[in-house]
Design a protein around this motif. Sequence first.
Motif, PDB file in Angstrom:
ATOM      1  N   ASN A  12       0.820  -1.204   0.000  1.00  0.00           N
ATOM      2  CA  ASN A  12       0.000   0.000   0.000  1.00  0.00           C
ATOM      3  C   ASN A  12       0.856   1.256   0.000  1.00  0.00           C
ATOM      4  O   ASN A  12       0.539   2.242  -0.670  1.00  0.00           O
ATOM      5  N   SER A  13       1.925   1.229   0.756  1.00  0.00           N
ATOM      6  CA  SER A  13       2.797   2.391   0.849  1.00  0.00           C
ATOM      7  C   SER A  13       3.382   2.749  -0.503  1.00  0.00           C
ATOM      8  O   SER A  13       3.422   3.919  -0.880  1.00  0.00           O
ATOM      9  N   TYR A  14       3.822   1.757  -1.246  1.00  0.00           N
ATOM     10  CA  TYR A  14       4.409   2.062  -2.555  1.00  0.00           C
ATOM     11  C   TYR A  14       3.371   2.700  -3.476  1.00  0.00           C
ATOM     12  O   TYR A  14       3.613   3.724  -4.108  1.00  0.00           O
ATOM     13  N   TYR A  15       2.210   2.088  -3.562  1.00  0.00           N
ATOM     14  CA  TYR A  15       1.191   2.581  -4.480  1.00  0.00           C
ATOM     15  C   TYR A  15       0.797   4.022  -4.170  1.00  0.00           C
ATOM     16  O   TYR A  15       0.687   4.859  -5.063  1.00  0.00           O
ATOM     17  N   PHE A  16       0.583   4.312  -2.902  1.00  0.00           N
ATOM     18  CA  PHE A  16       0.143   5.657  -2.550  1.00  0.00           C
ATOM     19  C   PHE A  16       1.271   6.675  -2.656  1.00  0.00           C
ATOM     20  O   PHE A  16       1.041   7.823  -3.002  1.00  0.00           O
ATOM     21  N   ASN A  17       2.491   6.269  -2.367  1.00  0.00           N
ATOM     22  CA  ASN A  17       3.620   7.192  -2.467  1.00  0.00           C
ATOM     23  C   ASN A  17       3.967   7.528  -3.901  1.00  0.00           C
ATOM     24  O   ASN A  17       4.526   8.585  -4.189  1.00  0.00           O
TER      25      ASN A  17
ATOM     26  N   ASN B 144       1.709   7.392  -6.516  1.00  0.00           N
ATOM     27  CA  ASN B 144       0.549   7.849  -7.274  1.00  0.00           C
ATOM     28  C   ASN B 144       0.214   6.940  -8.453  1.00  0.00           C
ATOM     29  O   ASN B 144      -0.087   7.410  -9.553  1.00  0.00           O
TER      30      ASN B 144
ATOM     31  N   THR C 105      -4.650  -0.546  -7.200  1.00  0.00           N
ATOM     32  CA  THR C 105      -4.048   0.337  -6.214  1.00  0.00           C
ATOM     33  C   THR C 105      -4.487   0.015  -4.799  1.00  0.00           C
ATOM     34  O   THR C 105      -3.686   0.006  -3.880  1.00  0.00           O
TER      35      THR C 105
ATOM     36  N   ARG D 174      -4.007   9.330   1.999  1.00  0.00           N
ATOM     37  CA  ARG D 174      -2.713   8.921   1.456  1.00  0.00           C
ATOM     38  C   ARG D 174      -1.610   9.131   2.486  1.00  0.00           C
ATOM     39  O   ARG D 174      -0.680   8.336   2.589  1.00  0.00           O
TER      40      ARG D 174
ATOM     41  N   SER E 173       0.383   5.513   3.487  1.00  0.00           N
ATOM     42  CA  SER E 173       1.692   5.398   2.833  1.00  0.00           C
ATOM     43  C   SER E 173       2.836   5.241   3.827  1.00  0.00           C
ATOM     44  O   SER E 173       3.997   5.146   3.428  1.00  0.00           O
ATOM     45  N   LYS E 174       2.530   5.180   5.105  1.00  0.00           N
ATOM     46  CA  LYS E 174       3.587   5.124   6.120  1.00  0.00           C
ATOM     47  C   LYS E 174       3.862   3.689   6.565  1.00  0.00           C
ATOM     48  O   LYS E 174       3.683   3.321   7.721  1.00  0.00           O
ATOM     49  N   HIS E 175       4.340   2.878   5.632  1.00  0.00           N
ATOM     50  CA  HIS E 175       4.667   1.502   5.985  1.00  0.00           C
ATOM     51  C   HIS E 175       5.770   1.437   7.029  1.00  0.00           C
ATOM     52  O   HIS E 175       5.817   0.522   7.848  1.00  0.00           O
TER      53      HIS E 175
END
Length: 277
Positions: free
Chosen positions: A154-159, A161, A167, A209, A213-215
């Motif tokens: 999730n972090s990658y996708y949201f960071n 965009n 997503t 987001r 995005s804070k994995h």
Amino acid sequence: VDAFEAGGIFNKATANYRKRVILFTSKYMVTHMAILQKLYNAVKSCKDGNVDEGITNLDIAAAYYTGSFEGTEDGGSFDGSLNFFLARRMCIYFDTCSQSNNALINERMISLFYSAQGELDTKACVPLERTVKQIDNALLIPLIQGTLFAAWQNSYYFNNNILIPSTQEFLPEGYVLAQSILPIIANVDVEAAKYISGVMVDDFPFPTRDKVSKHAVVFDAVKRALTKMDGVDCKQIGSIGGQGFCPGDSDPTSPSSRLTLSSIVILMTVGLPLLMF
């Protein structure tokens, strides 16, 4: 119940989100509790002198962990759907697979179940109780790995965009898996549990987001809690993206531990099929 009836936080959630939450809750949260119930019932049966009942409880616990789709091959197949299946999928990303491509934690579980069976047969109830506690601890490994994996995805996708249909595919999975370990985390570190919940649970199904995005927050909280969880070996978690979860391993908030493009390409081509079940 809310997920079935589209009530509460699921009032505006998509049918796909509700379906995924229901499936993952059934496969991992419900079965986890059922396994524990049967394991500790086996201990009680032993103390009551009812070995046959104890063996039945133990067999059911093993069945709830493995399922009926794993087949007879060493390490099982990729057709499973319960905790055994999750452990095998996660070992690919956390470098915790055996030479036979089974998850090391699955091999440990099998060994522990055999030990428990022998202890029941000989009415060795005190050793059985210790073995059951070891199984209890081992059960957490794939659930923790799954939570970390979902947070990472999730972090990658949201960071970055990436606005593609997949997503948010790991938001429902992460929501359920995180809740499966939060009570155990909170029992040893309330603050760590709050950090994990803040990223993966609190704003579901529409997290911001900034939060999702804070994995690294999740990674750090899990690493911190593991030091306080007696009987849970941080080495059994392994590492993902070069990030381990034992004291002295790389700091998940450091620049060297950030997600790379090559890592996510692998996840996008391999990871999606592994978790979409």
